[in-house]
Design an enzyme around this catalytic site. Structure first.
Site: not given
Length: 278
Positions: A185, A192
């Site tokens: 992120c 992620d």
């Protein structure tokens, strides 16, 4: 500030402690312009080199019927790649939580409200589907094609470098995928995790180099959608395929998963897929 005016990430709910709402409030949605992240890739608004969508699933969707009884569903949202804005994921979750104690007369009313609010935030029409939690449409499946993950490659570079993308002279049509996609992120630094599929027709991609390139996103900070666009533009520039599809299936975080795909015009969009990790 106007209802859905894009602003800087410093003013977004991302990375901040937030009180979860109990009533519907469309002002919670926080749009982020795509243009700033596309400019470094040479992508101009209005001249996109691809078609595509951002497909989201929300697994924590609930509201009250007219008699106050809770109902639950899994939602599927599709935002067109040509929309001027993406929607920041935490704001999306806060917005959906506002439905939890809000009464609606019908399922159709819920869908209409979601489509209206999300379209206003994205700046383009958004389609919404609601599924029962036992619906067969939500069954997990496997990616088609050949998996790259068993290749024995040595890695010491965890930033994306298009230099790893090499091709031969043979023209092929094939589908390749990897479950080793990871990015971070851009605000919180949270990981992620995802899987990425590449379907193309053109000069044959050298597999080891492709896997090294994909693993290079491991310490890269960017939104899911922009990672997919980065991969797409690098492949087009380095391999020059006749046709190309790049699809990522990111793992669920905070009750939401996202699966952006980008493709050359005329390429058929992929069927909706859900993987076991989602």
């Amino acid at each position: 500030m106007s209802r859905h005016r894009p602003d800087t990430l410093e003013h977004s709910p991302l990375g901040r402690e937030s009180a979860y709402p109990e009533r519907y409030d469309a002002r919670l949605l926080y749009p982020i312009p795509r243009a700033a992240n596309r400019a470094p890739l040479g992508i101009e608004e209005g001249k996109l080199p691809f078609i595509g969508e951002d497909e989201w699933h929300a697994f924590e969707v609930s509201w009250l019927n007219a008699r106050g009884k809770p109902l639950v569903a899994v939602a599927r949202f599709r935002l067109p790649a040509e929309s001027p804005n993406l929607i920041e994921s935490k704001s999306w979750k806060l917005y959906l939580n506002g439905f939890n104690q809000t009464r609606f007369e019908s399922l159709e009313q819920v869908i209409a409200l979601l489509e209206r609010d999300l379209a206003q935030a994205a700046g383009a029409p958004v389609t919404v589907e609601l599924f029962g939690v036992d619906d067969e449409a939500l069954a997990a499946c496997r990616l088609p094609g050949e998996c790259l993950d068993e290749l024995d490659v040595e890695i010491d570079d965890y930033t994306p470098s298009a230099e790893y993308l090499r091709v031969g002279e043979e023209i092929v049509e094939e589908t390749l995928y990897s479950h080793l996609l990871k990015s971070n992120c851009p605000v919180t630094g949270q990981p992620d995790w995802g899987s990425v599929l590449i379907r193309y027709r053109g000069p044959k991609l050298e597999r080891e180099g492709l896997l090294r390139y994909l693993i290079g996103y491991r310490q890269h900070q960017d939104f899911h959608e922009h990672c997919v666009e980065h991969i797409f533009t690098d492949l087009m520039a380095r391999a020059r395929p006749e046709r190309l599809l790049v699809l990522a299936r990111y793992v669920r975080r905070g009750g939401l998963d996202i699966s952006p795909w980008r493709a050359t015009p005329g390429e058929c969009p992929p069927e909706s897929l859900r993987l076991a990790r989602q």
